[in-house]
Design an enzyme around this catalytic site. Structure first.
Site, PDB file in Angstrom:
ATOM      1  N   HIS A  48      -2.646   7.390   7.042  1.00 31.67           N
ATOM      2  CA  HIS A  48      -1.665   8.279   6.402  1.00 31.67           C
ATOM      3  C   HIS A  48      -2.317   9.571   5.917  1.00 31.67           C
ATOM      4  O   HIS A  48      -1.705  10.639   5.958  1.00 31.67           O
ATOM      5  CB  HIS A  48      -1.035   7.593   5.179  1.00 31.67           C
ATOM      6  CG  HIS A  48       0.200   6.801   5.475  1.00 31.67           C
ATOM      7  ND1 HIS A  48       1.341   7.350   6.005  1.00 31.67           N
ATOM      8  CD2 HIS A  48       0.489   5.485   5.280  1.00 31.67           C
ATOM      9  CE1 HIS A  48       2.275   6.411   6.133  1.00 31.67           C
ATOM     10  NE2 HIS A  48       1.781   5.257   5.707  1.00 31.67           N
ATOM     11  N   GLY A  55       0.828  -1.197   0.000  1.00 38.46           N
ATOM     12  CA  GLY A  55       0.000   0.000   0.000  1.00 38.46           C
ATOM     13  C   GLY A  55       0.862   1.247   0.000  1.00 38.46           C
ATOM     14  O   GLY A  55       2.019   1.207   0.437  1.00 38.46           O
ATOM     15  N   HIS A  80      -4.217   1.314   7.824  1.00 41.54           N
ATOM     16  CA  HIS A  80      -2.875   1.909   7.809  1.00 41.54           C
ATOM     17  C   HIS A  80      -2.811   3.045   6.780  1.00 41.54           C
ATOM     18  O   HIS A  80      -2.316   4.138   7.076  1.00 41.54           O
ATOM     19  CB  HIS A  80      -1.854   0.808   7.489  1.00 41.54           C
ATOM     20  CG  HIS A  80      -0.435   1.268   7.378  1.00 41.54           C
ATOM     21  ND1 HIS A  80       0.575   0.793   8.197  1.00 41.54           N
ATOM     22  CD2 HIS A  80       0.168   2.152   6.539  1.00 41.54           C
ATOM     23  CE1 HIS A  80       1.717   1.383   7.860  1.00 41.54           C
ATOM     24  NE2 HIS A  80       1.496   2.194   6.854  1.00 41.54           N
ATOM     25  N   GLU A  81      -3.311   2.781   5.574  1.00 41.74           N
ATOM     26  CA  GLU A  81      -3.204   3.783   4.498  1.00 41.74           C
ATOM     27  C   GLU A  81      -4.125   4.974   4.744  1.00 41.74           C
ATOM     28  O   GLU A  81      -3.756   6.122   4.480  1.00 41.74           O
ATOM     29  CB  GLU A  81      -3.497   3.143   3.136  1.00 41.74           C
ATOM     30  CG  GLU A  81      -2.537   2.017   2.729  1.00 41.74           C
ATOM     31  CD  GLU A  81      -1.068   2.378   2.846  1.00 41.74           C
ATOM     32  OE1 GLU A  81      -0.715   3.557   2.710  1.00 41.74           O
ATOM     33  OE2 GLU A  81      -0.257   1.466   3.093  1.00 41.74           O
ATOM     34  N   GLN A  96       3.080  10.059   1.191  1.00 38.53           N
ATOM     35  CA  GLN A  96       4.369   9.351   1.143  1.00 38.53           C
ATOM     36  C   GLN A  96       5.160   9.670  -0.127  1.00 38.53           C
ATOM     37  O   GLN A  96       6.325   9.312  -0.240  1.00 38.53           O
ATOM     38  CB  GLN A  96       4.145   7.832   1.225  1.00 38.53           C
ATOM     39  CG  GLN A  96       3.528   7.398   2.535  1.00 38.53           C
ATOM     40  CD  GLN A  96       3.402   5.887   2.600  1.00 38.53           C
ATOM     41  OE1 GLN A  96       2.411   5.326   2.155  1.00 38.53           O
ATOM     42  NE2 GLN A  96       4.417   5.233   3.143  1.00 38.53           N
ATOM     43  N   CYS A 147       6.116   0.081   6.917  1.00 37.52           N
ATOM     44  CA  CYS A 147       5.679   1.265   6.178  1.00 37.52           C
ATOM     45  C   CYS A 147       6.814   1.719   5.263  1.00 37.52           C
ATOM     46  O   CYS A 147       7.964   1.773   5.699  1.00 37.52           O
ATOM     47  CB  CYS A 147       5.328   2.374   7.172  1.00 37.52           C
ATOM     48  SG  CYS A 147       4.777   3.892   6.395  1.00 37.52           S
ATOM     49  N   LEU A 148       6.483   2.051   4.025  1.00 37.15           N
ATOM     50  CA  LEU A 148       7.526   2.455   3.072  1.00 37.15           C
ATOM     51  C   LEU A 148       8.189   3.774   3.474  1.00 37.15           C
ATOM     52  O   LEU A 148       9.268   4.084   2.997  1.00 37.15           O
ATOM     53  CB  LEU A 148       6.948   2.578   1.658  1.00 37.15           C
ATOM     54  CG  LEU A 148       6.462   1.259   1.045  1.00 37.15           C
ATOM     55  CD1 LEU A 148       5.878   1.487  -0.340  1.00 37.15           C
ATOM     56  CD2 LEU A 148       7.589   0.242   0.981  1.00 37.15           C
TER      57      LEU A 148
HETATM   58 NI    NI Z   1       2.688   3.408   5.648  1.00 41.78          NI
END
Ligand code: NI
Length: 190
Positions: A139, A46, A135-136, A51, A93-94
């Site tokens: 963000h 995701g 999670h997304e 991000q 998480c990226l």
């Molecule tokens: Ni993340």
């Protein structure tokens, strides 16, 4: 399509509350395309707009293993309509590469969002998909999975992050160079 630079923790851009998408413009379509490319390249399941430095309420998700673009969700202006149950899942998480910690979330969610055609649709998901949606969508409200950890776990996570980040940055830079892209230097130090 391009692999975009990832905004890394603790960049302030990860803490903004994103604004709704008002129209599906070419700019939005291009952003989504690049976000999908960036997510698959990472690889991740995701990715949310902040991000990659955007302030729009957009996230892309594909929880299938191996990845399968047929299972790709593009969520524009997503909202969680229902949550139920409780589940603990190890998340990463990226924007906080190298850190994986267990987080408690709702086990099942119902989410409403818009796709790239401007159509509203609903997703009912549980397990990994439910975790990923939460999670997304977090963000888009400036919330990171670190925020759900106890103070002790949070401290452990940052320790790991600081230790592993330099190698990750180097590795990613090499990978992007191989694709003919010049990576931007990280915008902030952990
Ligand atoms: Ni993340």
């Amino acid at each position: 399509m391009a692999v975009l630079d990832l905004v890394l923790y603790p960049d302030d851009a990860l803490r903004i509350s994103c604004r709704p998408v008002e129209a599906i413009t070419d700019e939005v379509r291009k952003l989504v395309e690049d976000m999908v490319e960036t997510m698959y390249d990472a690889p991740g399941v995701g990715l949310a707009a902040p991000q990659v430095g955007s302030d729009l309420r957009i996230t892309v998700i594909d929880c299938s293993v191996p990845e399968d673009p047929a299972n790709l969700w593009v969520l524009i202006n997503p909202t969680i309509l229902e949550r139920s149950g409780s589940i603990i899942w190890e998340e990463g998480c990226l924007s906080i590469p190298g850190v994986y910690m267990e987080v408690r979330r709702a086990e099942r969610v119902v989410v409403k969002a818009m796709n790239l055609k401007g159509e509203t649709y609903e997703i009912e998901a549980d397990g990994l998909e439910a975790v990923c949606l939460q999670h997304e969508i977090d963000h888009l409200n400036g919330v990171l999975f670190l925020d759900h950890l106890s103070r002790l776990k949070h401290r452990m996570a940052l320790k790991t992050y600081k230790r592993t980040l330099p190698a990750w940055i180097e590795e990613r830079a090499e990978k992007l160079k191989k694709k003919g892209q010049e990576p931007a230097p990280p915008r902030s130090e952990p």
